[in-house]
Design a protein around this motif. Sequence first.
Motif, mmCIF file in Angstrom:
data_model
loop_
_atom_site.group_PDB
_atom_site.id
_atom_site.type_symbol
_atom_site.label_atom_id
_atom_site.label_comp_id
_atom_site.label_asym_id
_atom_site.label_seq_id
_atom_site.Cartn_x
_atom_site.Cartn_y
_atom_site.Cartn_z
ATOM 1 N N UNK A 162 0.821 -1.204 0.000
ATOM 2 C CA UNK A 162 0.000 0.000 0.000
ATOM 3 C C UNK A 162 0.860 1.261 0.000
ATOM 4 N N UNK A 200 3.651 2.787 -1.560
ATOM 5 C CA UNK A 200 3.953 3.775 -2.615
ATOM 6 C C UNK A 200 2.720 4.582 -3.003
ATOM 7 N N UNK A 201 1.604 3.884 -3.243
ATOM 8 C CA UNK A 201 0.371 4.584 -3.596
ATOM 9 C C UNK A 201 -0.099 5.438 -2.429
ATOM 10 N N UNK A 217 1.762 8.886 -1.934
ATOM 11 C CA UNK A 217 1.370 9.906 -2.910
ATOM 12 C C UNK A 217 -0.056 10.380 -2.633
ATOM 13 N N UNK A 275 1.949 1.196 -9.032
ATOM 14 C CA UNK A 275 1.489 1.329 -7.647
ATOM 15 C C UNK A 275 0.033 0.873 -7.485
ATOM 16 N N UNK A 276 -0.798 1.097 -8.500
ATOM 17 C CA UNK A 276 -2.202 0.713 -8.358
ATOM 18 C C UNK A 276 -2.379 -0.801 -8.483
ATOM 19 N N UNK A 278 -0.259 -2.974 -7.392
ATOM 20 C CA UNK A 278 0.119 -3.515 -6.072
ATOM 21 C C UNK A 278 -1.030 -3.352 -5.079
ATOM 22 N N UNK A 279 -1.652 -2.164 -5.081
ATOM 23 C CA UNK A 279 -2.758 -1.937 -4.145
ATOM 24 C C UNK A 279 -3.944 -2.835 -4.486
ATOM 25 N N UNK A 310 -3.261 -6.438 -3.135
ATOM 26 C CA UNK A 310 -3.338 -6.667 -1.693
ATOM 27 C C UNK A 310 -4.746 -6.394 -1.168
ATOM 28 N N UNK A 347 2.937 13.906 -9.862
ATOM 29 C CA UNK A 347 2.409 13.350 -8.614
ATOM 30 C C UNK A 347 0.925 13.679 -8.456
ATOM 31 N N UNK A 381 -1.019 11.360 -10.639
ATOM 32 C CA UNK A 381 -1.026 10.017 -10.053
ATOM 33 C C UNK A 381 -2.046 9.962 -8.918
ATOM 34 N N UNK A 382 -2.001 10.963 -8.042
ATOM 35 C CA UNK A 382 -2.892 10.939 -6.881
ATOM 36 C C UNK A 382 -4.356 11.017 -7.297
ATOM 37 N N UNK A 409 -5.701 7.797 -9.125
ATOM 38 C CA UNK A 409 -5.405 6.531 -8.470
ATOM 39 C C UNK A 409 -6.655 5.704 -8.183
#
Lengths: 321, 275
Positions: free
Chosen positions: A47, A49-50, A53, B88-89, B91-92, B95, B142, B145-146, B149
């Motif tokens: 969780x 890295x995401x 940001x 990054x997304x 990976x999220x 999980x 950034x 990305x935010x 996301x």
Amino acid sequence: MVMSSRADEARPVGHRDDAGAGRPARKSPRATGVRNVRAHTYPYWFYAPAGIVYGLIFLVPTVISFYFAFTRWTLFESEFIGLDNFRQFFSEQALVSGLRNTLVYAVVTSGLKVVLGMLLAVLLTGPIRSRGLMRSVIFFPVLVSTVAVGITFSVLLQPDVGVVSTVLAKLGITAPDWLGDPATALLSVALVDVWKGVGLATLIYIAGILAIPRDYYEAVDVDGGGAWTKFRNVTVPLSRPATFTVILLSLIGGLRSFDLIWTMTGGGPGFSSDVIASIIYKTYQAGFFGLSTAGNVVLFILVTLIVYPLSRYFNSREVES
Amino acid sequence: MRAARRTSLEVVAILVAAVVFIVPFIFMFVTASKNESESADLAFSLPTQWTVLDNIKEVFEARDGILFTAFRNSAILTVVSVTILVVVCAMVGYVIQRRPGRVANVANVLVLSGLIIPPAVVPTIWVLQQLHIFKTLPGLILVEVAFNMAFCVLLFRAFVAAIPRELDEAAMIDGCTGLSLFFRVIFPLLRPVTITVILTSSVFIFNDFVNPLYFLPGDENATVQLTLYNFLSQFNTQYNLLFMNIVLVTIPPLILFIFFNRKIVAGMTSGAVKG
């Protein structure tokens, strides 16, 4: 749950297990092992890295906006002034009309997207030969930049010389000054918004309509009902989940909409097409950072007050049906 | 008789829809091909003289070739943001779907909030200033990305649910854990949804106007949408150049749409339905 260590052992690897917290300290070695395996396989740091940001760039600003909205703020220093920003927001005529315009814009665009999206979807799931092409044609504007659409339509909608007015004049209709007249400016922009966005609504409805079992339509045939009965009694009620999705999406988009309005009218003439998002930008440009942030908080509250109960209601209805 | 009338009604409806949705694009293209005086008529007509190449050249030469800078910046912005988003997304999404519990619940609430809550503008500028990345391309990356996301995590989460857990377990028995399990086994399997995420978020970010407006003002950092907006005031007599710029900005999404029509539609509607 009072667990013996045996029960823990019996748990399969990867079984849903959100215990851990608040559980008696007595753990069998095996259970810890299972949890460790899970922690190794699906580590929480994925969780990170995401999360970093998102936290820094989205959550922190959202949270601190609730403080800075109550200040006079230069970005370097801030002075707490209580509710003054909000008082100003709700007393200045221009800002109040912005609030009303936001609601009108959101309701008009989402209403039209529901109606036109459903009609187009019915048309494009019917026995029309060119329906594949037509679906693409209607959807493509969704992918075009809003600025490009805005500029194109402000040229098309020019009074007298613009293409729309010329065509209407040939049909004997005197067109209004779409974007120049305070009475029509906001609605004209809303119509362009619908032009750009109805493709997505149509595709959501097409997916919804194609998921309706054919038996229902056959049942209407057996009862001798016509196309209208099918539409009224089968298509409309059974594509309700699609309707909910379209309403929610277009309300969320419509309430915070900025770029189309900004490129087409800049909020004018006067303040007649200003919405909260354009007021946030104008006050920011003028250096009233606290007031601008108060606008953001107002928008946050408005969106939450409308979207949250609506999505709760829609979810409960979907479970029922 | 009734059936015939219904069909003709449908034909009329289709024709009207076709005109309404196609004419603006034809208008863009013919105006972009006209010379300056003819384009000023704003008429829906074919150019008497096609000056496509001249117009392209002129629009790129305007304001010391700012459009080159803009296309370069937009390309960097889009590619870098989308690359970060995908990694990054994914990976999220993995999980969040595989390890339900309190943490996942919190994450899910945050994802939904990200879809609904309008970002607080000035506080974001303040945060970027504290980090010394306000008015810089990395700062805007950034931000993109935010803000994108939540949507991407939704797409990944839904897709991970369709990958059987037995695969993870088999890989675990082979000694894979954590990072290596994810990047060697799971991530390659996410390829279809990864392509969807790349396509939809590239279009969003390339077309984004609001965030560059707030977080990356200034000419040396121009992006294509900002440049187009600024051309509006500058070229208000040269409609041919203004519309050539519009055509140029519309071409990248058009190319993606021609080749990946189905993928883009699937991404936008499935993301929509779950949101």
